[in-house]
Design a protein around this motif. Structure first.
Motif, PDB file in Angstrom:
ATOM      1  N   ARG A  38      -1.128 -11.691  18.424  1.00 22.27           N
ATOM      2  CA  ARG A  38      -1.413 -11.391  16.768  1.00 22.27           C
ATOM      3  C   ARG A  38      -2.779 -10.690  16.725  1.00 22.27           C
ATOM      4  NH1 ARG A  38       1.605 -15.965  13.208  1.00 22.27           N
ATOM      5  NH2 ARG A  38       3.451 -15.937  14.412  1.00 22.27           N
ATOM      6  N   ARG A  39      -3.082  -9.729  16.027  1.00 18.79           N
ATOM      7  CA  ARG A  39      -4.216  -9.213  15.689  1.00 18.79           C
ATOM      8  C   ARG A  39      -4.603  -8.913  14.095  1.00 18.79           C
ATOM      9  NH1 ARG A  39      -3.004  -3.823  18.893  1.00 18.79           N
ATOM     10  NH2 ARG A  39      -1.057  -4.532  18.911  1.00 18.79           N
ATOM     11  N   ILE A  40      -5.916  -8.934  13.905  1.00 20.56           N
ATOM     12  CA  ILE A  40      -6.391  -8.610  12.460  1.00 20.56           C
ATOM     13  C   ILE A  40      -6.266  -7.102  12.283  1.00 20.56           C
ATOM     14  CG2 ILE A  40      -8.416  -8.800  10.929  1.00 20.56           C
ATOM     15  CD1 ILE A  40      -9.164 -11.301  12.311  1.00 20.56           C
ATOM     16  N   VAL A  42      -6.466  -4.096   9.138  1.00 21.41           N
ATOM     17  CA  VAL A  42      -6.604  -3.663   7.483  1.00 21.41           C
ATOM     18  C   VAL A  42      -5.872  -2.688   7.126  1.00 21.41           C
ATOM     19  CG1 VAL A  42      -8.632  -2.794   6.317  1.00 21.41           C
ATOM     20  CG2 VAL A  42      -9.100  -4.610   8.108  1.00 21.41           C
ATOM     21  N   ARG A  43      -5.252  -2.866   6.107  1.00 17.54           N
ATOM     22  CA  ARG A  43      -4.524  -1.866   5.481  1.00 17.54           C
ATOM     23  C   ARG A  43      -5.074  -0.541   4.784  1.00 17.54           C
ATOM     24  NH1 ARG A  43       0.787  -1.919   2.306  1.00 17.54           N
ATOM     25  NH2 ARG A  43       1.326   0.323   2.000  1.00 17.54           N
ATOM     26  N   TYR A  44      -4.736   0.582   5.318  1.00 17.89           N
ATOM     27  CA  TYR A  44      -5.255   1.705   5.040  1.00 17.89           C
ATOM     28  C   TYR A  44      -4.034   2.870   4.873  1.00 17.89           C
ATOM     29  CZ  TYR A  44      -8.556   5.666   4.650  1.00 17.89           C
ATOM     30  OH  TYR A  44      -9.490   6.749   4.211  1.00 17.89           O
ATOM     31  N   GLY A  45      -3.797   3.106   3.521  1.00 17.61           N
ATOM     32  CA  GLY A  45      -2.725   4.020   3.327  1.00 17.61           C
ATOM     33  C   GLY A  45      -1.488   3.417   3.854  1.00 17.61           C
ATOM     34  N   GLY A  46      -0.740   4.168   4.548  1.00 22.93           N
ATOM     35  CA  GLY A  46       0.471   3.665   5.083  1.00 22.93           C
ATOM     36  C   GLY A  46       0.187   3.405   6.590  1.00 22.93           C
ATOM     37  N   TYR A  47      -0.769   3.051   6.876  1.00 18.31           N
ATOM     38  CA  TYR A  47      -1.174   2.485   8.412  1.00 18.31           C
ATOM     39  C   TYR A  47      -1.912   0.973   8.310  1.00 18.31           C
ATOM     40  CZ  TYR A  47      -0.399   7.389   9.599  1.00 18.31           C
ATOM     41  OH  TYR A  47       0.292   8.661   9.910  1.00 18.31           O
ATOM     42  N   VAL A  48      -1.827   0.505   9.665  1.00 18.16           N
ATOM     43  CA  VAL A  48      -2.662  -0.750   9.745  1.00 18.16           C
ATOM     44  C   VAL A  48      -3.785  -0.311  10.808  1.00 18.16           C
ATOM     45  CG1 VAL A  48      -2.746  -3.062  10.660  1.00 18.16           C
ATOM     46  CG2 VAL A  48      -0.715  -1.892   9.177  1.00 18.16           C
ATOM     47  N   LEU A  49      -4.822  -0.631  10.480  1.00 17.38           N
ATOM     48  CA  LEU A  49      -5.910  -0.303  11.406  1.00 17.38           C
ATOM     49  C   LEU A  49      -6.391  -1.558  12.319  1.00 17.38           C
ATOM     50  CD1 LEU A  49      -8.582   1.232  12.227  1.00 17.38           C
ATOM     51  CD2 LEU A  49      -9.851   0.027  10.655  1.00 17.38           C
ATOM     52  N   ASP A  50      -6.282  -1.428  13.479  1.00 16.91           N
ATOM     53  CA  ASP A  50      -6.479  -2.579  14.352  1.00 16.91           C
ATOM     54  C   ASP A  50      -8.074  -2.709  14.394  1.00 16.91           C
ATOM     55  OD1 ASP A  50      -7.170  -4.260  16.501  1.00 16.91           O
ATOM     56  OD2 ASP A  50      -5.606  -3.430  17.999  1.00 16.91           O
ATOM     57  N   GLY A  59     -19.009  -1.438  18.750  1.00 10.61           N
ATOM     58  CA  GLY A  59     -20.283  -2.174  19.378  1.00 10.61           C
ATOM     59  C   GLY A  59     -20.745  -3.203  18.010  1.00 10.61           C
ATOM     60  N   SER A  60     -19.690  -3.471  17.169  1.00 15.60           N
ATOM     61  CA  SER A  60     -19.847  -4.522  16.270  1.00 15.60           C
ATOM     62  C   SER A  60     -20.355  -5.760  16.422  1.00 15.60           C
ATOM     63  CB  SER A  60     -18.929  -4.509  15.191  1.00 15.60           C
ATOM     64  OG  SER A  60     -19.122  -5.323  14.051  1.00 15.60           O
ATOM     65  N   PRO A  61     -21.469  -6.469  15.773  1.00 16.41           N
ATOM     66  CA  PRO A  61     -21.656  -7.638  16.054  1.00 16.41           C
ATOM     67  C   PRO A  61     -20.492  -8.623  15.607  1.00 16.41           C
ATOM     68  CG  PRO A  61     -23.190  -7.120  14.396  1.00 16.41           C
ATOM     69  CD  PRO A  61     -22.320  -6.046  15.053  1.00 16.41           C
ATOM     70  N   HIS A  62     -19.762  -8.202  14.913  1.00 16.90           N
ATOM     71  CA  HIS A  62     -18.554  -9.192  14.384  1.00 16.90           C
ATOM     72  C   HIS A  62     -17.163  -8.723  14.952  1.00 16.90           C
ATOM     73  CE1 HIS A  62     -21.463  -8.107  11.034  1.00 16.90           C
ATOM     74  NE2 HIS A  62     -21.599  -9.319  10.941  1.00 16.90           N
ATOM     75  N   ALA A  63     -17.169  -8.016  16.004  1.00 15.81           N
ATOM     76  CA  ALA A  63     -16.088  -7.941  16.800  1.00 15.81           C
ATOM     77  C   ALA A  63     -15.316  -9.117  17.351  1.00 15.81           C
ATOM     78  CB  ALA A  63     -16.456  -7.148  18.081  1.00 15.81           C
ATOM     79  N   GLY A  64     -16.041 -10.036  17.512  1.00 17.49           N
ATOM     80  CA  GLY A  64     -15.344 -11.517  18.120  1.00 17.49           C
ATOM     81  C   GLY A  64     -14.543 -12.124  16.760  1.00 17.49           C
ATOM     82  N   LEU A  65     -14.910 -12.187  15.473  1.00 19.56           N
ATOM     83  CA  LEU A  65     -14.345 -12.777  14.427  1.00 19.56           C
ATOM     84  C   LEU A  65     -13.222 -11.797  14.188  1.00 19.56           C
ATOM     85  CD1 LEU A  65     -17.609 -13.142  11.986  1.00 19.56           C
ATOM     86  CD2 LEU A  65     -15.922 -14.888  13.448  1.00 19.56           C
ATOM     87  N   LEU A  66     -12.994 -10.509  14.346  1.00 18.46           N
ATOM     88  CA  LEU A  66     -11.936  -9.355  14.174  1.00 18.46           C
ATOM     89  C   LEU A  66     -10.803  -9.429  15.354  1.00 18.46           C
ATOM     90  CD1 LEU A  66     -14.039  -6.662  12.403  1.00 18.46           C
ATOM     91  CD2 LEU A  66     -12.442  -8.374  11.185  1.00 18.46           C
ATOM     92  N   GLN A  67     -11.101 -10.157  16.228  1.00 20.17           N
ATOM     93  CA  GLN A  67     -10.135 -10.264  17.400  1.00 20.17           C
ATOM     94  C   GLN A  67      -9.539 -11.493  17.605  1.00 20.17           C
ATOM     95  OE1 GLN A  67     -13.126  -9.072  20.532  1.00 20.17           O
ATOM     96  NE2 GLN A  67     -12.275  -6.876  20.686  1.00 20.17           N
TER      97      GLN A  67
END
Length: 412
Positions: A38-40, A42-50, A59-67
């Motif tokens: 299961r992955r977080i 984000v809806r963008y148009g007709g797509y889902v961004l992983d 290299g985001s410092p928030h990568a852990g929260l989004l994984q």
């Protein structure tokens, strides 16, 4: 010779797309090739961004929260983190420098399975529409006042069952229970005969609060992570027999459907509007006359039954705001937990086509709805209900709130 048409680039959206960079709702998804991961998204148009994969690549410092497998850790991180992550997402999606990484992590929405995006802690359902409450009062108390004496003084609510909150698309099994027909002295047991919907808006809590410390209206943005559409399915005959004196129980506890997308509260700034005028003076903790910003929301809901639109309820008509509901929910000392969900109650407007449940639309079954597939008073097995909504966005754009759907399955 026919002219070849190339597929539009996934990062290029039409101007009227409901899921552009001003929206960016969060969800949780899996794909066919990895059904256990299961992955977080984000809806963008007709797509889902992983979101986690892109954050890691950037290299985001928030990568852990989004994984993580659900939104709870991100929601618990607090508003400064929500704002930082949202700013990063907007930057990645609009900066050509990130185009290659994004393109490899955009998945067609039809190629994913969406899941309940957060773990629900507690669930509270309010009764915030004056039009809905008045209509119900007129039906059930025709010789009395439509509203109960307390209604204009506090947001009435009840605690629901968090374990039966389900994601959009989950089948809704017709519940069984006790019901008593008019004129009868004893109840019978069996499947509900008056299965109904309630078109609502849900508010998802991120930042918790301490036990014993009330949360003021002004702290709404600090605690509420986002907004979802919600259908609080109701068995009206079971409810009518059980709800005196303590309120709904089995008539409400079998299923509450929520949309798979959680729209950040910050995405709805352009939809903020003044709530209806107050007819009664409010106690200090509920008084919003001097609020720094209007706390009503201009959300336009639409309810379809078997593909036919039956109602268009306006959320802007709701008497009690989410900020007042949050303040009332905690004023006695109750704490907030990450994943708490509180719902508006049925959204109804002043016009007949703006009523957000079949109880109102058919006036308790007296006036059946004429549909292409036959008349309906309450739901039949096989019926599908889909609730959608949009809100005004920046510069005349529109923000989509996705949909919440459910199909009725026979009792077991």
């Amino acid at each position: 010779m026919s002219e070849a048409h190339s597929e539009p680039h996934p990062l290029t959206l039409p101007e009227d797309d409901l899921f552009g960079p001003d929206n960016l709702p969060y969800g949780v998804f899996t794909t066919e090739d990895d059904q256990d991961l299961r992955r977080i998204g984000v809806r963008y148009g007709g797509y889902v961004l992983d979101a986690g994969a892109v954050a890691d690549a950037a290299g985001s410092p928030h990568a852990g929260l989004l994984q993580r497998p659900n939104l709870n850790p991100l929601m618990a991180a607090g508003r400064p983190v929500w704002q930082a992550v949202r700013a990063e997402l907007r930057s990645w999606l609009t900066d050509p420098a990130h185009a290659d990484v994004l393109t490899h992590n955009l998945i067609r929405i039809e190629d994913v399975t969406l899941h309940l995006p957060f773990e629900v802690a507690d669930y509270v359902d309010f009764y915030a529409s004056e039009h809905h409450a008045s209509n119900v009062g007129r039906m059930f108390r025709p010789d009395g006042e439509p509203l109960t004496p307390n209604w204009k003084h506090l947001p009435i609510g009840y605690h629901g069952r968090a374990g039966t909150v389900v994601v959009s698309g989950t089948p809704v099994v017709r519940p069984r229970g006790q019901r008593r027909a008019p004129g009868e002295t004893s109840p019978v047991f069996g499947p509900t005969r008056r299965l109904d919907i309630e078109a609502e808006v849900g508010f998802v809590v991120g930042t918790p609060s301490r036990l014993g410390e009330p949360v003021p209206q002004s702290a709404l943005r600090e605690h509420v992570f986002g907004v979802c559409l919600l259908n609080d399915w109701s068995a009206r005959d079971i409810q009518a027999w059980e709800y005196v004196p303590l309120g709904p129980f089995l008539g409400k506890s079998f299923a509450t459907s929520v949309s798979a997308w959680i729209t950040p509260l910050d995405a709805l700034d352009a939809a903020r509007t003044e709530p209806p005028g107050r007819s009664h003076p409010l106690l200090d903790y509920l008084d919003d006359s001097a609020a720094a910003e209007p706390c009503g929301l201009d959300l336009r809901l639409s309810v379809a039954l078997n593909g036919h639109t039956v109602a268009e309820p306006p959320f802007s008509a709701m008497y009690w705001t989410a900020a007042q509901q949050l303040a009332h929910l905690t004023v006695g000392g109750a704490s907030l937990r990450t994943g708490d969900l509180f719902a508006s109650g049925t959204v109804s407007g002043p016009e007949p086509h703006q009523r957000g449940c079949l109880l109102e639309l058919t006036w308790s079954g007296r006036d059946p709805l004429g549909l292409p597939g036959g008349e309906r008073t309450f739901l039949a097995d096989g019926d599908e209900v889909v609730i959608t909504a949009w809100a005004p966005g920046p510069g005349g754009s529109r923000i989509g709130l996705g949909e919440v759907s459910g199909r009725v399955h026979p009792a077991r």
